[in-house]
Every structure is written in structure tokens, then in C-alpha cells.
Design a protein around this motif. Structure first.
Motif, PDB file in Angstrom:
ATOM      1  N   LYS A  73       5.598   1.360  10.650  1.00 11.75           N
ATOM      2  CA  LYS A  73       6.504   0.243  10.393  1.00 11.75           C
ATOM      3  C   LYS A  73       6.632  -0.001   8.895  1.00 11.75           C
ATOM      4  O   LYS A  73       7.734  -0.261   8.382  1.00 11.75           O
ATOM      5  N   ALA A  74       5.518   0.083   8.176  1.00  7.94           N
ATOM      6  CA  ALA A  74       5.542  -0.128   6.728  1.00  7.94           C
ATOM      7  C   ALA A  74       6.366   0.939   6.032  1.00  7.94           C
ATOM      8  O   ALA A  74       7.140   0.643   5.102  1.00  7.94           O
ATOM      9  N   ILE A  75       6.222   2.197   6.456  1.00  8.83           N
ATOM     10  CA  ILE A  75       7.012   3.282   5.858  1.00  8.83           C
ATOM     11  C   ILE A  75       8.496   3.031   6.086  1.00  8.83           C
ATOM     12  O   ILE A  75       9.326   3.191   5.172  1.00  8.83           O
ATOM     13  N   GLN A  76       8.856   2.622   7.299  1.00 11.10           N
ATOM     14  CA  GLN A  76      10.251   2.313   7.595  1.00 11.10           C
ATOM     15  C   GLN A  76      10.753   1.175   6.716  1.00 11.10           C
ATOM     16  O   GLN A  76      11.877   1.225   6.189  1.00 11.10           O
ATOM     17  N   THR A 122       9.098  15.028  -2.244  1.00  8.83           N
ATOM     18  CA  THR A 122       9.232  14.817  -0.804  1.00  8.83           C
ATOM     19  C   THR A 122       7.826  14.838  -0.225  1.00  8.83           C
ATOM     20  O   THR A 122       7.105  15.821  -0.405  1.00  8.83           O
ATOM     21  N   ALA A 123       7.451  13.755   0.448  1.00  7.40           N
ATOM     22  CA  ALA A 123       6.063  13.625   0.894  1.00  7.40           C
ATOM     23  C   ALA A 123       5.989  13.325   2.377  1.00  7.40           C
ATOM     24  O   ALA A 123       6.593  12.366   2.856  1.00  7.40           O
ATOM     25  N   GLY A 169       0.811  -1.212   0.000  1.00  2.48           N
ATOM     26  CA  GLY A 169       0.000   0.000   0.000  1.00  2.48           C
ATOM     27  C   GLY A 169       0.841   1.257   0.000  1.00  2.48           C
ATOM     28  O   GLY A 169       0.531   2.224  -0.698  1.00  2.48           O
ATOM     29  N   VAL A 170       1.925   1.259   0.788  1.00  2.00           N
ATOM     30  CA  VAL A 170       2.816   2.422   0.804  1.00  2.00           C
ATOM     31  C   VAL A 170       3.468   2.606  -0.561  1.00  2.00           C
ATOM     32  O   VAL A 170       3.603   3.738  -1.058  1.00  2.00           O
ATOM     33  N   LEU A 171       3.870   1.508  -1.199  1.00  2.00           N
ATOM     34  CA  LEU A 171       4.469   1.604  -2.532  1.00  2.00           C
ATOM     35  C   LEU A 171       3.475   2.164  -3.547  1.00  2.00           C
ATOM     36  O   LEU A 171       3.838   2.969  -4.406  1.00  2.00           O
ATOM     37  N   ASP A 195      11.069  10.813  -1.355  1.00  2.00           N
ATOM     38  CA  ASP A 195      11.486  10.919   0.042  1.00  2.00           C
ATOM     39  C   ASP A 195      10.234  10.937   0.913  1.00  2.00           C
ATOM     40  O   ASP A 195       9.468  11.905   0.894  1.00  2.00           O
ATOM     41  N   LEU A 196      10.007   9.877   1.686  1.00  2.00           N
ATOM     42  CA  LEU A 196       8.807   9.743   2.509  1.00  2.00           C
ATOM     43  C   LEU A 196       9.123  10.088   3.960  1.00  2.00           C
ATOM     44  O   LEU A 196      10.053   9.532   4.554  1.00  2.00           O
TER      45      LEU A 196
END
Length: 383
Positions: free
Chosen positions: A116-119, A92-93, A77-79, A128-129
Motif C-alpha cells: 500500500k505504501a509503495i502504491q 528501476t528497482a 520509509g519507502v521514500l 521506477d519502483l
């Protein structure tokens, strides 16, 4: 992916000193450089601008949980969200996630999964998240250990919210949409109402708890903001706690108080695009015309920063460079990211390429790497 080594020619480029003009732009090693590269690409018919820095985007819930309860592939989902961000020129988000009594996609346990998913995917994305926590101030039982959890989540940016319908609760009335909200949170509506009433009853305890929490977060170097400021008094209280950022102030009074105190002001780009606030608050365009805005954020709609900046320039509220600064150098400065937001030599090669006629996004580069590429621009780069 390796950063590209290119010289772009023939395009209109937003320069730091001369505004939008026809000039060459070279990138190498992830930065804007002054040396001409071996590979030259003709970008006639395109506009090259600093990449969009989005200070607050919370429209990615549908990517992480497209259906209720479907939260099992959070990384994917993050991707998917990152792909949409890039397609809208965002390099940059800030991904804003709730830690809220509202439950469901805003529940504390869900926030832990999102961060955790973003990491986990940071090494797999080009954009850049940056994670942002939106914390509900009346969740007094969640204050204990929050500083440590924020550190573990890798969060360096927190915004305080209070979405309790205090007026209704004080009057002993049921808030609107109570049943739907309770069911979404997986609670019995009566229990949900009792929980809201108890949090409202404990309101006098909140200021002292916030004082202590903000002091601890400040020591940890966390950037803090308040959401939906309504008054000068309220903004002053937040400032005294070290909560400098005023996110989406609802009144001119609150925005003027932020400006007089030197506090950065973030407004919602959708407010500009739709011609006003969806819930009757002050118009963002009006505040911008008064000089009461440092940055525009996507909020719930990723195309809006680009569209808002272009509208402000087209309608003459601001000139093009100043309008685009609200989505590039302005938000970068708020975040302390002085390496991006402009296309000066030495800056990070974050840029968005627009079609000159339609102003659609044709490509985006973050740190000199392609995050999005489409149509004729793709053919020219590949050729």
C-alpha cells in the motif's frame, strides 16, 4: 519534476554498438534523442552508463521499520529507501517483500502495508519502483484469496520461497535460532515450533496447491520465479507450472537446467562482490564465467550491482559492456521493459553518471528526471 533537455559532452558513454567511448549524449522528453539540446553540459572526467535495473532488492526493511514495531510512517520509509536506491545508480528497482510464516517484518499483514505504501508514493518518486511478493509455499491456509490480494496490491512479480528447515523438522529436532525467530514474530517458541511442524507435515499438499495457484497467476499475467533452485528436477517442475525465472540457483546443476530450458537466471551481486556465497552455495562469478547469468540483483545490498559489474570487467571475467548489461539491459529484458537498459536513441533516459577515477555514483536520471545528484556533477549541471 520535468524531464531535462540536455546534451552531455566530453564523457565516456557506454554505447550500444561501440562499447565505452567518448561521444555526446542528448536527452529530451524523458528519452535519449539524436537532436542536440540548447543546454550543453561538459562531463569530462565522468562515465555515463545505462541506469541500473535491480531485479530483486529486499534490503529496505530498515527504512520502513528502523526499530522493532516502528512501522507507523511506512510512506516515509519507502521514500527513504528510494533515495538510497538512487544514490547507488538504481533507476528501476524491484522492492521484494515477504509474505511469510516467519512473522514480524515478513508477516502477511506487514506485506499488505508495504505494498500500500509503495502504491501511495508512486507519484512522489523519480525511481521506477516495482513491487515483488516473496511467498512461502507451505502457507497453505493463505492460498485462498491470494490472487485477488496480489491484484489489489498492484503486484505483477512473484517469487516462491520455502524457508522451512525440513531436514531438522523431519528428524524431530529443533531448528537453529528458533527462540529468537519466534520472539521476533511475537510468538511463544513452542507455538512457533508447532506451527512449523504442522506446515512440514502438510508438505504433500503443497504441489497441487501450487499447480492451481500458478495457473491462476499466469492467467493474471504475473511474472513468476523460484528462489534458491537446487536441482534440474526442481527447476523442471517449476517451469511446468509457468514459473520461468530462476532466482539465485544454489548449484551449477540447477543453473544449467535453467539455461537449457530457456529460463532467465538471476544471481546475487553481493555474491560476486564478496567472492562467493555467504552460505556456501555456488559462486556467482563461476556461473557468470560459464554464461549462466542473465541479471545481477542487489539482494540485500544496494551498492553491489554497480560494484559487481565493475569487478567482473576489471578481472576480465567479462568485457565492460557485457558486465554492465547484467545490471541494465539484462534485467530490463527479464522484466519485459524493452524501453530501458541501453542508451540508444528512443530509449528511456535512465542513466547513471560515475566519477571516472573512483567509479563513485555522481548522479542518476530516471526518465530524464534527476533522482540523485552530487558534488562536481551538480555544480556543472546547475552552472
Amino acid at each position: 519534476m520535468t524531464a531535462l533537455d540536455l546534451t552531455l559532452v566530453g564523457a565516456q558513454v557506454l554505447t550500444e554498438t561501440d562499447g565505452l567511448r567518448s561521444t555526446d549524449l542528448s536527452i529530451a522528453g524523458g528519452c535519449v534523442v539524436d537532436a542536440r539540446a540548447a543546454k550543453v553540459v561538459d562531463l569530462s572526467g565522468f562515465i555515463v552508463l545505462p541506469g541500473i535495473v535491480d531485479l530483486h532488492g529486499d534490503g529496505f526493511e530498515r527504512h520502513l521499520a528502523p526499530r522493532r514495531g516502528a512501522m507507523k510512517q511506512m510512506n516515509e520509509g519507502v521514500l527513504a529507501a528510494e533515495a538510497e536506491l538512487a544514490a547507488n545508480g538504481i533507476t528501476t528497482a524491484v522492492m521484494a517483500q515477504f509474505h511469510s510464516w516467519e512473522g514480524g517484518l515478513r508477516a502477511p499483514e506487514y506485506a499488505a502495508q508495504v505494498f500500500k505504501a509503495i502504491q501511495t508514493v508512486q507519484g512522489d518518486v523519480v525511481t521506477d519502483l516495482i513491487p515483488q511478493l516473496r511467498f512461502e509455499t507451505h502457507m497453505l491456509d493463505d492460498y485462498a484469496g491470494l490472487v485477488e490480494r496480489i491484484r489489489d496490491w498492484g503486484v505483477q512479480y512473484l517469487v516462491f520461497n520455502d524457508h522451512l528447515p525440513h531436514a531438522k523438522l523431519a528428524a524431530g529436532k529443533k531448528p537453529p535460532r528458533l527462540t529468537g525467530q519466534a520472539l521476533k514474530a511475537g510468538r511463544n517458541p513452542e507455538k512457533h515450533l508447532e506451527m512449523m511442524q504442522e506446515m512440514h507435515r502438510r508438505s504433500p499438499e503443497v504441489p497441487q496447491a501450487l499447480d492451481q495457484l500458478c495457473a491462476a497467476l499466469a492467467e493474471q499475467g504475473v511474472l513468476m520465479g523460484s528462489h534458491d533452485d537446487q536441482s534440474a528436477e526442481g527447476r523442471a517442475i517449476w517451469r511446468a507450472r509457468g514459473v520461468w525465472l530462476s532466482e539465485f540457483p544454489e548449484t551449477i546443476e540447477a543453473a544449467e537446467a535453467a539455461r537449457s530450458g530457456g529460463d532467465p537466471i538471476v544471481l546475487g551481486a553481493p555474491n560476486v562482490v564478496r567472492g562467493g556465497s555467504h552460505n556456501g552455495n555456488v559462486s556467482a562469478a563461476e556461473l557468470i564465467a560459464m554464461g549462466l547469468c542473465d541479471a545481477l540483483a542487489s539482494d540485500y545490498h544496494y551498492p553491489s550491482p554497480r560494484r559487481a559489474a565493475l569487478m567482473l570487467a576489471k578481472t576480465g571475467v567479462l568485457d565492460f559492456a557485457d558486465a554492465w548489461a547484467l545490471v541494465s539491459s539484462g534485467p530490463a529484458a527479464v522484466l519485459g521493459l524493452m524501453d530501458r537498459g541501453t542508451l540508444k536513441v528512443g530509449a528511456r533516459a535512465d542513466l547513471v553518471v560515475l566519477e571516472q577515477g573512483t567509479h563513485r555514483v555522481a548522479g542518476a536520471f530516471s526518465g530524464g528526471r534527476i533522482s540523485y545528484l552530487n558534488g562536481d556533477l551538480a555544480a556543472r549541471l546547475i552552472g
